[in-house]
Write a protein that holds these residues in place. Structure first.
Motif, PDB file in Angstrom:
ATOM      1  N   ARG A 261      41.698  37.167  33.397  1.00 45.94           N
ATOM      2  CA  ARG A 261      40.961  36.037  32.851  1.00 45.94           C
ATOM      3  C   ARG A 261      40.772  34.914  33.859  1.00 45.94           C
ATOM      4  O   ARG A 261      39.972  34.004  33.629  1.00 45.94           O
ATOM      5  CB  ARG A 261      41.680  35.502  31.616  1.00 45.94           C
ATOM      6  CG  ARG A 261      41.788  36.513  30.476  1.00 45.94           C
ATOM      7  CD  ARG A 261      42.537  35.919  29.301  1.00 45.94           C
ATOM      8  NE  ARG A 261      42.627  36.876  28.195  1.00 45.94           N
ATOM      9  CZ  ARG A 261      43.238  36.640  27.044  1.00 45.94           C
ATOM     10  NH1 ARG A 261      43.814  35.442  26.851  1.00 45.94           N
ATOM     11  NH2 ARG A 261      43.279  37.566  26.107  1.00 45.94           N
ATOM     12  N   THR A 262      41.521  34.930  34.934  1.00 49.19           N
ATOM     13  CA  THR A 262      41.418  33.861  35.926  1.00 49.19           C
ATOM     14  C   THR A 262      41.009  34.450  37.268  1.00 49.19           C
ATOM     15  O   THR A 262      41.109  35.655  37.502  1.00 49.19           O
ATOM     16  CB  THR A 262      42.759  33.125  36.092  1.00 49.19           C
ATOM     17  OG1 THR A 262      43.721  34.029  36.675  1.00 49.19           O
ATOM     18  CG2 THR A 262      43.280  32.649  34.743  1.00 49.19           C
ATOM     19  N   ARG A 263      40.555  33.573  38.152  1.00 51.25           N
ATOM     20  CA  ARG A 263      40.171  34.011  39.491  1.00 51.25           C
ATOM     21  C   ARG A 263      41.384  34.573  40.238  1.00 51.25           C
ATOM     22  O   ARG A 263      41.272  35.542  40.995  1.00 51.25           O
ATOM     23  CB  ARG A 263      39.560  32.843  40.266  1.00 51.25           C
ATOM     24  CG  ARG A 263      39.118  33.208  41.679  1.00 51.25           C
ATOM     25  CD  ARG A 263      38.112  34.347  41.684  1.00 51.25           C
ATOM     26  NE  ARG A 263      37.785  34.780  43.017  1.00 51.25           N
ATOM     27  CZ  ARG A 263      36.799  34.258  43.746  1.00 51.25           C
ATOM     28  NH1 ARG A 263      36.059  33.259  43.241  1.00 51.25           N
ATOM     29  NH2 ARG A 263      36.542  34.704  44.944  1.00 51.25           N
ATOM     30  N   ALA A 264      42.553  33.954  40.019  1.00 53.66           N
ATOM     31  CA  ALA A 264      43.759  34.435  40.674  1.00 53.66           C
ATOM     32  C   ALA A 264      44.093  35.865  40.247  1.00 53.66           C
ATOM     33  O   ALA A 264      44.482  36.706  41.078  1.00 53.66           O
ATOM     34  CB  ALA A 264      44.921  33.499  40.367  1.00 53.66           C
ATOM     35  N   GLU A 265      43.961  36.151  38.955  1.00 53.03           N
ATOM     36  CA  GLU A 265      44.226  37.504  38.473  1.00 53.03           C
ATOM     37  C   GLU A 265      43.209  38.497  39.027  1.00 53.03           C
ATOM     38  O   GLU A 265      43.556  39.632  39.362  1.00 53.03           O
ATOM     39  CB  GLU A 265      44.230  37.522  36.946  1.00 53.03           C
ATOM     40  CG  GLU A 265      45.411  36.777  36.333  1.00 53.03           C
ATOM     41  CD  GLU A 265      45.350  36.749  34.823  1.00 53.03           C
ATOM     42  OE1 GLU A 265      46.395  36.482  34.189  1.00 53.03           O
ATOM     43  OE2 GLU A 265      44.247  36.979  34.249  1.00 53.03           O
ATOM     44  N   GLU A 266      41.951  38.077  39.130  1.00 50.05           N
ATOM     45  CA  GLU A 266      40.939  38.939  39.701  1.00 50.05           C
ATOM     46  C   GLU A 266      41.219  39.214  41.172  1.00 50.05           C
ATOM     47  O   GLU A 266      41.084  40.346  41.655  1.00 50.05           O
ATOM     48  CB  GLU A 266      39.560  38.304  39.537  1.00 50.05           C
ATOM     49  CG  GLU A 266      39.091  38.241  38.082  1.00 50.05           C
ATOM     50  CD  GLU A 266      37.773  37.495  37.942  1.00 50.05           C
ATOM     51  OE1 GLU A 266      37.306  36.918  38.957  1.00 50.05           O
ATOM     52  OE2 GLU A 266      37.214  37.487  36.832  1.00 50.05           O
ATOM     53  N   ASP A 267      41.624  38.179  41.909  1.00 51.05           N
ATOM     54  CA  ASP A 267      41.959  38.353  43.330  1.00 51.05           C
ATOM     55  C   ASP A 267      43.157  39.279  43.493  1.00 51.05           C
ATOM     56  O   ASP A 267      43.193  40.117  44.413  1.00 51.05           O
ATOM     57  CB  ASP A 267      42.261  36.988  43.971  1.00 51.05           C
ATOM     58  CG  ASP A 267      41.024  36.121  44.111  1.00 51.05           C
ATOM     59  OD1 ASP A 267      39.901  36.662  44.011  1.00 51.05           O
ATOM     60  OD2 ASP A 267      41.175  34.898  44.321  1.00 51.05           O
TER      61      ASP A 267
END
Length: 273
Positions: A261-267
């Motif tokens: 759900r967050t950019r950090a999780e996607e990264d």
């Protein structure tokens, strides 16, 4: 020498899996020879006369690696005086590497090597037994003193800290035992063994488990392998393995984030690969 050692690690890993999965043919009475009347064998393959590219295509390894392997196994493959095979160790190694690299039938590889199928079956058993004597030399889970170097190699790949291995599994097809064929049928409807492996950043195999049939779930194999105990002994240090979504997320096992759900999780998922 580093490349050669890596290749020999791969060979011994393949030999370990193959030994556990494939039943070796029994020697027929017709193969037995009296010691004073040894069979005559005329080699059809010669390591020194083959081009380098042909070696890589046929055996998946270069000349230096194969020569090192032949040297390591020579004493184990020399024929006993009373029961000689007449087949030079080099030819035995080449024929088995061809078999492992091609996934072909024993009869086909035997003909290419200038021997009968029963003779090749005997050679296959001997070479795999010899290879397995070297397993603990090449397939080694990282020791505490090696962890800093191992973690550094993984960090250099995708900048995830404190990783000491990547765990995954593969299905190795086989002909199942008749009485229990159903337990070997995997979710893709063919018979196999579900083989678990851990590799380092440089693709060295550091752990193998080939004891479970294809129908067994990945998480069950992990739970019943030696990995939890080995990782538990390292918990005083911050170390993790990387695993795919087929594994549970544990204190020592990092898996992808489901539904990030967050950019950090996607990264993180992108770096996890």
């Amino acid at each position: 020498m580093a490349v050669t050692s890596t290749a020999v690690r791969i060979i011994t890993g393949a030999a370990l899996v193959h030994w556990l999965l494939v039943p070796i043919g029994h020697r027929h009475l017709g193969q037995l020879r009296r010691w004073w009347n040894p069979p005559v064998y005329r080699p059809l393959v010669d390591l020194l006369t083959m081009e380098e590219q042909h070696l890589i295509v046929t055996y998946r390894f270069d000349r230096a690696t194969i020569q090192e392997l032949c040297t390591q196994l020579e004493q184990d493959l020399m024929s006993p005086i009373r029961h000689p095979t007449g087949i030079p160790p080099q030819v035995q190694v080449l024929s088995v590497l061809h078999f492992l690299a091609s996934s072909s039938f024993q009869t086909t590889v035997a003909m290419a090597s200038g021997m009968s199928q029963p003779m090749f079956s005997n050679v296959l058993s001997r070479v795999l037994s010899a290879l397995l004597k070297h397993v603990r030399r090449y397939i080694i889970f990282p020791e505490v003193e090696d962890l800093a170097s191992v973690k550094g190699d993984f960090y250099a790949l995708e900048h995830i800290p404190s990783i000491i291995g990547a765990i995954d599994r593969t299905h190795v097809a086989l002909f199942p035992p008749h009485r229990s064929e159903q337990v070997y049928r995997n979710r893709k409807s063919y018979h196999s063994m579900n083989v678990q492996m851990v590799c380092l950043a440089d693709q060295y195999i550091s752990q193998v488990n080939a004891m479970f049939p294809g129908s067994v779930h990945d998480a069950y194999i992990l739970r019943n392998s030696s990995i939890p105990d080995m990782m538990g002994q390292l918990q005083r240090h911050p170390e993790w393995l990387l695993g795919d979504s087929g594994y549970p997320n544990l204190s020592w096992l990092l898996t992808p984030v489901r539904n990030p759900r967050t950019r950090a999780e996607e990264d993180y998922n992108e770096a996890h690969g």
